[in-house]
Design an enzyme around this catalytic site. Structure first.
Site, PDB file in Angstrom:
ATOM      1  N   PHE A   1       5.425 -33.015 -26.837  1.00 39.86           N
ATOM      2  CA  PHE A   1       5.588 -32.676 -28.248  1.00 39.86           C
ATOM      3  C   PHE A   1       6.251 -33.858 -28.937  1.00 39.86           C
ATOM      4  CE2 PHE A   1       7.667 -31.210 -32.051  1.00 39.86           C
ATOM      5  CZ  PHE A   1       6.649 -30.502 -32.647  1.00 39.86           C
TER       6      PHE A   1
ATOM      7  N   ASP B   1      10.636 -41.346 -26.337  1.00 38.85           N
ATOM      8  CA  ASP B   1      10.874 -40.461 -27.474  1.00 38.85           C
ATOM      9  C   ASP B   1      12.152 -39.679 -27.176  1.00 38.85           C
ATOM     10  OD1 ASP B   1      11.025 -38.397 -29.293  1.00 38.85           O
ATOM     11  OD2 ASP B   1       8.883 -37.938 -29.253  1.00 38.85           O
TER      12      ASP B   1
ATOM     13  N   LYS C   1      16.341 -36.600 -35.648  1.00 40.10           N
ATOM     14  CA  LYS C   1      17.167 -35.396 -35.581  1.00 40.10           C
ATOM     15  C   LYS C   1      18.658 -35.678 -35.716  1.00 40.10           C
ATOM     16  CE  LYS C   1      13.746 -32.506 -33.246  1.00 40.10           C
ATOM     17  NZ  LYS C   1      13.314 -31.810 -34.460  1.00 40.10           N
TER      18      LYS C   1
END
Length: 401
Positions: free
Chosen positions: A141, A226, A255
């Site tokens: 994801f 990531d 984030k």
């Protein structure tokens, strides 16, 4: 009709149904706790999918944002501003890298990483134009843009959004043999999550990340990590790659970099990689804006103390010890994770992940499900041991029926 019902009904009527949120309407939050429009308090055990690593309303971050709001919030990259150089310098230092390309959201940062790897492949590695390949992992994801869903194996995220962007090879996560077989002379990068979050907090086999690092270095391929969810303290280290002593060629961050205050993301790499860009080839009006830089600079300063990494290590050890006592029983099939991050596979006989999340909500604990029967636990790193134990007690209560 209650305030909660009214707010939910309005949202259902006037917003696209691209999410299926739990039926709680948050009005305020502080630290690890949120309060809804009815005045009921909930322990946040999700932390905005790691965006809120430092808790809700963190005073240092709010003060940094407030001070910057009084000065200047946006210039666009048409001009320099006085927070930009410090942000790039400090973030590069934190990552042990040389250059930073700031964006806003995690998906934008992943798109930037993809573009960077391709341009590096053509300009530096000498891959024929239009032939660059990037290897990714199944069950990944990385976001939901058109290009990113093109290499997703999640049909819910992918279906009906074609035609899809070519140039990606998908291999099983954790399988070094499959990775080796997928590499060709036209492979420019391997893009991986050090821990797969959306897939259920999947930790790869020991030695996998080190193997990826060795293989990519030998074959002149970029290793892109990531760390949007796993990075910035969540797993007990600044970056999850550190658990195997691995330094990738490129970090993709987001984030928690914005502290839950503003969206901030970045690609961080060497001058040899990010130096391929020329003015006008890539950019963002809001990327690296003064407000974002001010907040992110405070995040970086907080991480440099090591306090939050230590809390994630200590409380994470306690979390996994307690969850481990549940694993393998009738209610919990498996538990995975690292630091203050766990995926808990619930027995289907007990209910779906959504149903368990709703029952926890009724007890004042907020988590979120993924992939049917799994719930994710990722509280803010500022959570107290007492609050964490209380949340775990509520989980035990739900599992006991």
């Amino acid at each position: 009709m209650s305030s909660t019902d009214t707010a939910i009904a309005s949202a259902e009527a006037h917003s696209a149904h691209n999410y299926h949120p739990l039926p709680v309407v948050v009005a305020s939050a502080d630290g690890a706790w949120m309060t809804d429009v009815e005045g009921r308090r909930y322990l946040d055990m999700l932390a905005g999918y790691s965006a809120l690593n430092f808790g809700h309303g963190n005073r240092r971050l709010i003060d940094a944002a407030r001070a910057q709001l009084e000065r200047v919030t946006l210039t666009s990259r048409a001009f320099h501003h006085d927070r930009f150089a410090d942000f790039c310098t400090r973030l590069a230092e934190l990552c042990g890298m040389e250059m930073v390309l700031p964006m806003n959201t995690g998906a934008e940062a992943v798109e930037t990483a993809v573009k960077t790897a391709r341009k590096w492949g053509y300009r530096v590695k000498g891959v024929p134009d239009g032939m660059a390949k990037i290897i990714v992992a199944a069950d990944n994801f990385h976001g939901r843009t058109t290009t990113i869903v093109s290499f997703s194996t999640d049909q819910e995220a992918r279906a009906d959004f074609g035609p899809y962007t070519p140039g990606f090879e998908i291999v099983p996560y954790g399988d070094l043999t499959a990775l080796s077989e997928a590499m060709t002379e036209n492979t420019v990068a391997v893009l991986m999550e050090p821990i797969q979050g959306e897939a259920g907090v999947l930790v790869p086999p020991p030695g996998y990340l080190a193997g990826v690092r060795e293989m990519t270095r030998e074959r002149d391929v970029l290793f892109i990590a990531d760390e949007i969810q796993s990075g910035l303290g969540r797993t007990g280290r600044t970056f999850a790659c550190e658990h195997e002593g691995v330094v990738p060629d490129m970090y993709v961050l987001g984030k928690a970099l914005g502290g839950g205050v503003v969206p901030v993301s970045a690609v961080v790499s060497s001058a040899a990689v990010l130096g391929v860009y020329r003015p006008g080839e890539h950019g963002s009006t809001f990327g690296g804006n003064p407000l974002a830089c001010a907040v992110a600079l405070e995040v970086i300063a907080m991480l440099r103390t090591g306090e939050f990494q230590q809390r994630a290590t200590e409380l994470g050890g306690h979390l996994h010890a307690e969850l481990g006592l549940l694993a393998g029983g009738e209610a919990v099939r498996a538990v995975r994770g690292r630091g203050l991050w766990a995926g808990v596979d619930i027995s289907p006989a007990l209910g779906t992940g959504r149903e368990i999340s709703e029952k926890l909500m009724e007890r004042g604990v907020l988590v979120k499900d993924t992939h049917g029967s799994t719930i994710r636990i990722a509280p803010p790193l500022v959570i107290s041991k007492e609050d964490l134990d209380w949340g775990l007690d509520q989980l035990r209560g739900v599992l006991a029926g």
